[in-house]
Design a protein around this motif. Sequence first.
Motif, PDB file in Angstrom:
ATOM      1  N   ALA A  52     -33.161 -43.758 -26.588  1.00  0.00           N
ATOM      2  CA  ALA A  52     -32.920 -45.217 -26.125  1.00  0.00           C
ATOM      3  C   ALA A  52     -33.482 -46.229 -27.544  1.00  0.00           C
ATOM      4  O   ALA A  52     -34.634 -46.272 -27.441  1.00  0.00           O
ATOM      5  CB  ALA A  52     -33.559 -45.740 -24.920  1.00  0.00           C
ATOM      6  N   ASN A  96     -24.628 -47.479 -23.653  1.00  0.00           N
ATOM      7  CA  ASN A  96     -24.974 -47.393 -22.170  1.00  0.00           C
ATOM      8  C   ASN A  96     -25.519 -48.467 -21.514  1.00  0.00           C
ATOM      9  O   ASN A  96     -26.057 -48.673 -20.217  1.00  0.00           O
ATOM     10  CB  ASN A  96     -26.055 -46.105 -22.128  1.00  0.00           C
ATOM     11  CG  ASN A  96     -25.417 -44.805 -22.114  1.00  0.00           C
ATOM     12  OD1 ASN A  96     -24.165 -44.632 -21.967  1.00  0.00           O
ATOM     13  ND2 ASN A  96     -26.043 -43.966 -22.390  1.00  0.00           N
ATOM     14  N   LEU A 151     -36.814 -51.003 -12.803  1.00  0.00           N
ATOM     15  CA  LEU A 151     -35.507 -51.612 -13.267  1.00  0.00           C
ATOM     16  C   LEU A 151     -34.472 -51.642 -12.056  1.00  0.00           C
ATOM     17  O   LEU A 151     -33.393 -52.174 -12.241  1.00  0.00           O
ATOM     18  CB  LEU A 151     -35.103 -50.826 -14.468  1.00  0.00           C
ATOM     19  CG  LEU A 151     -35.860 -50.428 -15.545  1.00  0.00           C
ATOM     20  CD1 LEU A 151     -35.262 -49.320 -16.360  1.00  0.00           C
ATOM     21  CD2 LEU A 151     -35.920 -51.689 -16.308  1.00  0.00           C
ATOM     22  N   SER A 185     -39.310 -47.377 -15.812  1.00  0.00           N
ATOM     23  CA  SER A 185     -39.956 -47.089 -16.904  1.00  0.00           C
ATOM     24  C   SER A 185     -41.288 -46.519 -16.461  1.00  0.00           C
ATOM     25  O   SER A 185     -41.855 -47.092 -15.491  1.00  0.00           O
ATOM     26  CB  SER A 185     -39.915 -48.158 -18.007  1.00  0.00           C
ATOM     27  OG  SER A 185     -40.021 -47.617 -19.380  1.00  0.00           O
ATOM     28  N   GLN A 186     -41.962 -45.645 -17.400  1.00  0.00           N
ATOM     29  CA  GLN A 186     -43.279 -45.121 -17.009  1.00  0.00           C
ATOM     30  C   GLN A 186     -43.271 -44.844 -15.720  1.00  0.00           C
ATOM     31  O   GLN A 186     -44.078 -45.269 -14.704  1.00  0.00           O
ATOM     32  CB  GLN A 186     -44.244 -46.392 -17.646  1.00  0.00           C
ATOM     33  CG  GLN A 186     -45.581 -45.797 -17.173  1.00  0.00           C
ATOM     34  CD  GLN A 186     -46.204 -45.073 -18.403  1.00  0.00           C
ATOM     35  OE1 GLN A 186     -45.431 -44.793 -19.421  1.00  0.00           O
ATOM     36  NE2 GLN A 186     -47.355 -44.626 -18.432  1.00  0.00           N
ATOM     37  N   GLY A 221     -34.005 -42.597 -18.856  1.00  0.00           N
ATOM     38  CA  GLY A 221     -35.390 -42.644 -19.306  1.00  0.00           C
ATOM     39  C   GLY A 221     -36.283 -42.669 -18.391  1.00  0.00           C
ATOM     40  O   GLY A 221     -36.170 -42.097 -17.208  1.00  0.00           O
ATOM     41  N   TYR A 223     -39.571 -41.415 -18.743  1.00  0.00           N
ATOM     42  CA  TYR A 223     -40.654 -40.388 -18.687  1.00  0.00           C
ATOM     43  C   TYR A 223     -42.116 -41.244 -19.219  1.00  0.00           C
ATOM     44  O   TYR A 223     -41.996 -41.634 -20.103  1.00  0.00           O
ATOM     45  CB  TYR A 223     -40.340 -39.310 -19.694  1.00  0.00           C
ATOM     46  CG  TYR A 223     -38.925 -38.943 -19.635  1.00  0.00           C
ATOM     47  CD1 TYR A 223     -38.502 -37.971 -18.355  1.00  0.00           C
ATOM     48  CD2 TYR A 223     -37.721 -39.658 -20.073  1.00  0.00           C
ATOM     49  CE1 TYR A 223     -37.257 -37.827 -18.168  1.00  0.00           C
ATOM     50  CE2 TYR A 223     -36.444 -39.242 -20.073  1.00  0.00           C
ATOM     51  CZ  TYR A 223     -36.160 -38.348 -18.777  1.00  0.00           C
ATOM     52  OH  TYR A 223     -34.981 -37.975 -18.502  1.00  0.00           O
ATOM     53  N   GLU A 258     -32.291 -39.940 -21.798  1.00  0.00           N
ATOM     54  CA  GLU A 258     -32.303 -41.218 -22.720  1.00  0.00           C
ATOM     55  C   GLU A 258     -33.663 -41.563 -22.774  1.00  0.00           C
ATOM     56  O   GLU A 258     -33.916 -42.629 -22.265  1.00  0.00           O
ATOM     57  CB  GLU A 258     -31.387 -42.255 -21.943  1.00  0.00           C
ATOM     58  CG  GLU A 258     -29.911 -42.115 -21.867  1.00  0.00           C
ATOM     59  CD  GLU A 258     -29.405 -43.291 -21.043  1.00  0.00           C
ATOM     60  OE1 GLU A 258     -30.026 -44.350 -20.837  1.00  0.00           O
ATOM     61  OE2 GLU A 258     -28.126 -43.103 -20.858  1.00  0.00           O
ATOM     62  N   PRO A 259     -34.625 -40.633 -23.223  1.00  0.00           N
ATOM     63  CA  PRO A 259     -36.173 -41.151 -23.343  1.00  0.00           C
ATOM     64  C   PRO A 259     -36.195 -42.020 -24.358  1.00  0.00           C
ATOM     65  O   PRO A 259     -35.637 -42.115 -25.313  1.00  0.00           O
ATOM     66  CB  PRO A 259     -36.698 -39.843 -23.683  1.00  0.00           C
ATOM     67  CG  PRO A 259     -35.702 -39.052 -24.432  1.00  0.00           C
ATOM     68  CD  PRO A 259     -34.196 -39.282 -23.780  1.00  0.00           C
ATOM     69  N   TYR A 358     -41.575 -50.268 -27.517  1.00  0.00           N
ATOM     70  CA  TYR A 358     -41.323 -51.617 -27.510  1.00  0.00           C
ATOM     71  C   TYR A 358     -42.566 -52.625 -28.122  1.00  0.00           C
ATOM     72  O   TYR A 358     -42.928 -53.331 -27.321  1.00  0.00           O
ATOM     73  CB  TYR A 358     -41.295 -51.894 -25.652  1.00  0.00           C
ATOM     74  CG  TYR A 358     -40.446 -51.040 -25.162  1.00  0.00           C
ATOM     75  CD1 TYR A 358     -38.937 -51.121 -25.231  1.00  0.00           C
ATOM     76  CD2 TYR A 358     -40.821 -49.869 -24.356  1.00  0.00           C
ATOM     77  CE1 TYR A 358     -37.762 -50.389 -24.551  1.00  0.00           C
ATOM     78  CE2 TYR A 358     -39.782 -48.932 -23.964  1.00  0.00           C
ATOM     79  CZ  TYR A 358     -38.464 -49.422 -23.867  1.00  0.00           C
ATOM     80  OH  TYR A 358     -37.448 -48.394 -23.141  1.00  0.00           O
TER      81      TYR A 358
HETATM   82  C1  LIG Z   1     -30.185 -47.743 -20.091  1.00  0.00           C
HETATM   83  C2  LIG Z   1     -31.565 -47.191 -20.697  1.00  0.00           C
HETATM   84  N1  LIG Z   1     -31.884 -45.962 -21.067  1.00  0.00           N
HETATM   85  C3  LIG Z   1     -33.043 -45.522 -21.345  1.00  0.00           C
HETATM   86  C4  LIG Z   1     -33.793 -46.427 -21.432  1.00  0.00           C
HETATM   87  C5  LIG Z   1     -35.459 -45.966 -21.937  1.00  0.00           C
HETATM   88  O1  LIG Z   1     -36.263 -46.053 -20.920  1.00  0.00           O
HETATM   89  P1  LIG Z   1     -37.750 -45.557 -21.421  1.00  0.00           P
HETATM   90  O2  LIG Z   1     -38.338 -46.051 -22.383  1.00  0.00           O
HETATM   91  O3  LIG Z   1     -38.632 -45.950 -19.764  1.00  0.00           O
HETATM   92  O4  LIG Z   1     -37.790 -44.095 -21.404  1.00  0.00           O
HETATM   93  C6  LIG Z   1     -33.808 -47.823 -21.179  1.00  0.00           C
HETATM   94  C7  LIG Z   1     -35.060 -48.805 -20.839  1.00  0.00           C
HETATM   95  O5  LIG Z   1     -34.765 -49.994 -20.710  1.00  0.00           O
HETATM   96  C8  LIG Z   1     -32.442 -48.151 -20.615  1.00  0.00           C
HETATM   97  O6  LIG Z   1     -32.249 -49.400 -20.334  1.00  0.00           O
END
Ligand SMILES: Cc1ncc(COP(=O)(O)O)c(C=O)c1O
Length: 394
Positions: A52, A96, A151, A185-186, A221, A223, A258-259, A358
Motif C-alpha cells: 500500500a 484499490n 476503517l 489498521s494495526q 492490510g 498487519y 496489501e500490507p 504514514y
Molecule cells: C485499500 C488499502 N489497502 C491497504 C492498506 C494498508 O493498511 P495497513 O497499513 O494497515 O497495512 C490501506 C490503508 O489504509 C488501504 O486503504
Amino acid sequence: MSSSTDCLQRNHNFARIPVEEETPFIVLYTEKLKDNCRRFRHAFPGAKIYFAVKANNHPAVIQILRDENINFDVASWGEIYLLLQQGICQERIAFNAPSKIPREIKKAFLAGVDTFTFDSTMELEKLAALAPGSKFLVRIAVDNLGSFYPLDQKFGMGLEEALNSFRYAKELGLIPYGVTFHVGSQNSDPQAWVRAIEKVAALREGLASEGIELKVVDIGGGYPVCYREKVPEIEEIAAQVNSAVETLLGGDIELWLEPGRALVSNTAMLVTSVINRAQRGENEWLYVDAGVFHGLIEAWDSIGFEFQICTEKEQDSKKRFVLAGPTCDSGDVIGRNLSLPDSLTLDDRLYILSAGAYTNSLEFYNGIPFPRVILAPADAAQLSTNYRPEEIEK
Ligand SMILES: Cc1ncc(COP(=O)(O)O)c(C=O)c1O
C-alpha cells in the motif's frame, strides 16, 4: 551515545544514525525492508503481495520493493505516476482506493492499469464509463474488531449489495475478478482475517450459483507492528489465514495481500531535537522540531499511536512530560504523559522508533496533491498589477 545505541539496537537492531545531519530527519534502513519482504513472502507462499504505497512513497522504498518482486496497491494517479517513474509496469499495479477521482481513473486506464476496486454503485458506474472492460474487485464490509485504527465505517459493501454489484458490473461490461476487505489498521487479532474470509466464502457460493467465478481473494492490510505493545508476529497471522483460505476457499483461488504499515514501519526512525522546555501549570512541556503536522500525525490525540522514543540520556532519572511539536497549534502534541529523562535540554535528540509508516508519505498523502490557491477572478483583477496567482502558489 551508548545507552541510546543500546536501546535502538535492542529494539530495532539499527546500526548507525548520522550525527552531523540537521534534525528533523527520517533514517531509512533498507536491509530491514528487504527482511520484511522476505518474511511476508515466506509466511504467505504463493500469495501476491501488493504494498500500500500510501504507507511510504519514498523512491528508495519503491525501488527496493520493485526489486523484491512486490506489487503495488495505489490510491491515486499521483501514486501510479511515482511507480511508472520507477520503471514499474502497469501489470504490477492495482488501483484499490474505493473512491477514486474520476479523471484519475481515466488516466490510470489510459496508462494501462487494468485492475480496480469499488464499494458503491456510483463507483462501479464510474469504472464502467472511464475504464471499460477492466477487471474489478469488490470491497466488502468486515468487522474491524482487534484493530487499533478501524476503517469499517467508511468502506465496504454488505454481502447482498456486493452480489448485486457483481451482476450489475458484469452487465456493464466489467470483468469480475475478486473480493477484497480490510480488517482495520494495526489489527492484533488473527481471527479478524478468518472471520472476513468466512464472509468471502459465503459470497463466493452466491456468485458461483450465478456462474460468476472469483479468481482472487485480497485480504488487504492491517498487519500489526510493535510500537510499545507486543503484537502477533506475521507468521502467526499467516498460519491462521492460510489455513482458513485452504479450508474455506480451497486451493483454486489466488491470494493477494496489501500490507502497508507492516512492511515499512520498523524500517525507519524519525530523529528530532529539543527546541524548548517549559513548565505550564502542573505539566512540564518539551518541544521538538517535528510534530503531528510534520510526520507524526498518527501520534495525534484522536488517533493515538504511542511511538517508542529513545534518547542519549537513558541512564538519567525520568519524569513525565507533555511532548509537543514546533508549530503554533495547540493540537500539535506527540504524547501527553511520556516518561523521558529529566535532564533533556536544548538540542538533545529524541529518536522516534518505528517511524517508517504514514510519516514521510503524509507530504503527498495517498498521492493526492494539496489544493492549489487561486484568486477569485474579481480579486485577481484588482491585484493584477502587483500579484499573480502563480506567485502566491510558490
Ligand atoms: C485499500 C488499502 N489497502 C491497504 C492498506 C494498508 O493498511 P495497513 O497499513 O494497515 O497495512 C490501506 C490503508 O489504509 C488501504 O486503504
